[in-house]
Design an enzyme around this catalytic site. Structure first.
Site, mmCIF file in Angstrom:
data_model
loop_
_atom_site.group_PDB
_atom_site.id
_atom_site.type_symbol
_atom_site.label_atom_id
_atom_site.label_comp_id
_atom_site.label_asym_id
_atom_site.label_seq_id
_atom_site.Cartn_x
_atom_site.Cartn_y
_atom_site.Cartn_z
ATOM 1 N N ARG A 1 0.863 -1.180 0.000
ATOM 2 C CA ARG A 1 0.000 0.000 0.000
ATOM 3 C C ARG A 1 0.899 1.229 0.000
ATOM 4 O O ARG A 1 1.550 1.523 0.996
ATOM 5 C CB ARG A 1 -0.906 -0.057 1.239
ATOM 6 C CG ARG A 1 -1.319 1.278 1.776
ATOM 7 C CD ARG A 1 -2.430 1.209 2.761
ATOM 8 N NE ARG A 1 -2.074 0.743 4.094
ATOM 9 C CZ ARG A 1 -1.360 1.429 4.990
ATOM 10 N NH1 ARG A 1 -0.854 2.599 4.687
ATOM 11 N NH2 ARG A 1 -1.126 0.931 6.184
ATOM 12 N N HIS B 1 -3.330 4.277 5.062
ATOM 13 C CA HIS B 1 -4.374 3.261 5.225
ATOM 14 C C HIS B 1 -5.713 3.783 4.687
ATOM 15 O O HIS B 1 -6.371 3.156 3.867
ATOM 16 C CB HIS B 1 -4.511 2.862 6.698
ATOM 17 C CG HIS B 1 -5.719 2.043 6.967
ATOM 18 N ND1 HIS B 1 -5.846 0.755 6.503
ATOM 19 C CD2 HIS B 1 -6.879 2.335 7.600
ATOM 20 C CE1 HIS B 1 -7.043 0.287 6.852
ATOM 21 N NE2 HIS B 1 -7.674 1.221 7.510
ATOM 22 N N TYR C 1 4.768 5.641 11.130
ATOM 23 C CA TYR C 1 5.134 4.258 11.456
ATOM 24 C C TYR C 1 5.929 3.513 10.374
ATOM 25 O O TYR C 1 6.250 2.347 10.550
ATOM 26 C CB TYR C 1 3.880 3.445 11.851
ATOM 27 C CG TYR C 1 2.757 3.456 10.817
ATOM 28 C CD1 TYR C 1 2.803 2.617 9.714
ATOM 29 C CD2 TYR C 1 1.658 4.305 10.956
ATOM 30 C CE1 TYR C 1 1.787 2.623 8.775
ATOM 31 C CE2 TYR C 1 0.622 4.322 10.016
ATOM 32 C CZ TYR C 1 0.699 3.480 8.933
ATOM 33 O OH TYR C 1 -0.300 3.490 7.993
#
Ligand SMILES: Cc1ncc(C[n+]2csc(CCOP(=O)(O)OP(=O)(O)O)c2C)c(N)n1
Ligand SMILES: [Mg+2]
Length: 359
Positions: free
Chosen positions: A255, A259, A268
């Protein structure tokens, strides 16, 4: 092919590498028209997805999950037949478009309109499923029903790497194996479930190998390689239709975006990791492949981009027209043919509150 690429041996299926070189032995026999369709669908998916981000950022659409980087998924849709059923999660715009879903439905869904969930008759796509993993049970259930009824229909349910930690997924896998259901569990392992990395999602070396415990084949595929995804899905669909039972496909992808539009992935994960995957872009390598075959050139690309932009603008105009006429009460209308007494009560409660607001 499936036996050859045993996930326990750490081998995965790749036909088109990141430089656009093709493995001649494994190359699927697709016509020029079919190859163009696949490429055009990937480009449309990326452009429609990019446009959706602009709509969300300017307040014309709600939170949504970008598909950026995972566009090779369109191959799954092209490997299925029209009568088959598709059960998406929320990151499968490409497969939905490959299965003839009208683009305005995607925009409508994320404009908060139930209308977006209504697939036209004859287009066998279920609505998006946000409850993680739940759609795997629906897919396997439909496949089991097809078996009982003797219908030659295959069900494909998509999920993410995070979805494999849900009980629903394991129940679906168990039923699929025991009842030899004609289905495919298509797992897009995009390395992250929001901020949870793949390596702490499961202790299994691969996701594909989980199928072995349930008594059916699993295959790990380069998920940025549309040819590999096509070949693996085609074989799995044919096996299912022949009564050979289910397959788990693990699509190894990434990805590239956040998200959802509500997430900040820089908190992160590293830029280095994103760059590694950008170099493995699914559209870029397919374009080189088509160019080498003499199918792709600059003029073709320019015309295609113009056509896609036009299609996207028309879909947005349609969606915004429907969205403008959508009322909050509409959300009660689509769950059952007739509202249950509880829904009726909630519906009346909402109506009263809306009336009070207007006064
Ligand atoms: C049952 C359930 N639990 C939690 C959530 C919140 N949630 C939404 S997406 C997501 C992560 C999904 O990750 P993955 O399955 O890898 O799919 P991806 O988003 O990477 O495509 C979570 C935990 C949810 N929607 N449903
Ligand atoms: Mg994921």
């Amino acid at each position: 092919m499936i036996e050859h690429f045993n996930p326990l041996e750490g081998k995965f299926l790749q036909i088109l590498d990141k430089e656009g070189n093709v493995d001649k032995l494994l190359e699927p026999k697709l016509s020029v028209t079919e190859l163009k369709k696949m490429y055009e669908c990937m480009v449309l998916t990326r452009m429609a997805d990019t446009k959706a981000l602009a709509l969300q950022r300017s307040g014309r659409m709600g939170t949504f999950a970008q598909v950026l980087g995972q566009e090779a998924q369109v191959a799954v849709g092209f490997a299925m037949q029209k009568q088959d059923w598709f059960f998406p999660s929320f990151r499968e715009l490409g497969i939905l478009l490959a299965r003839d879903a009208p683009l305005e439905l995607f925009y409508l869904t994320f404009m908060g309109c139930e209308e977006g969930n209504r697939s036209p008759k004859g287009i066998n796509n279920f609505p998006l499923s946000v409850p993680v993993g739940s759609q795997t049970l629906h897919g396997v259930g439909v496949a089991m029903a097809a078996n009982i009824k003797g219908h030659k229909v295959v069900a494909v349910a998509a999920l993410g790497d995070g979805g494999t930690s849900e009980g629903d997924f394991h129940e679906a896998m168990n039923f699929a194996g025991v009842f030899k259901a004609p289905c495919i569990l298509f797992c897009q392992n995009n390395q992250w479930a929001i901020s949870t990395p793949r390596h702490i999602q499961t202790a299994s070396k691969t996701i594909a190998q989980k199928a072995i415990a349930y008594g059916f084949p699993g295959i790990q595929v380069d998920g940025n390689d549309a040819l590999a995804l096509y070949a693996a899905t085609k074989e799995a669909v044919e096996n299912a239709r022949k009564g050979k039972g289910p397959t788990l496909i693990e699509s190894l992808t990434y990805r590239i975006g956040p998200h959802t539009t509500a997430d900040d992935p820089t908190l992160y994960r590293s830029d280095k990791e994103v760059k590694y995957w950008q170099e493995r872009d699914p559209i870029k390598r397919f374009k080189i492949y088509l160019q080498k075959k003499g199918i792709w050139n600059k003029k073709y690309e320019e015309d295609l981009v113009k056509r896609c932009a036009k299609q996207i603008e028309a879909a947005i105009a349609k969606a915004e027209k429907v969205a403008a006429a959508t009322k909050p009460e509409d959300m009660f209308k689509y769950m059952y043919a007739e509202m249950t007494s509880e829904l009726k009560e909630q519906f009346e409660y909402l109506q009263k509150n809306l009336e009070a607001k207007e006064e």
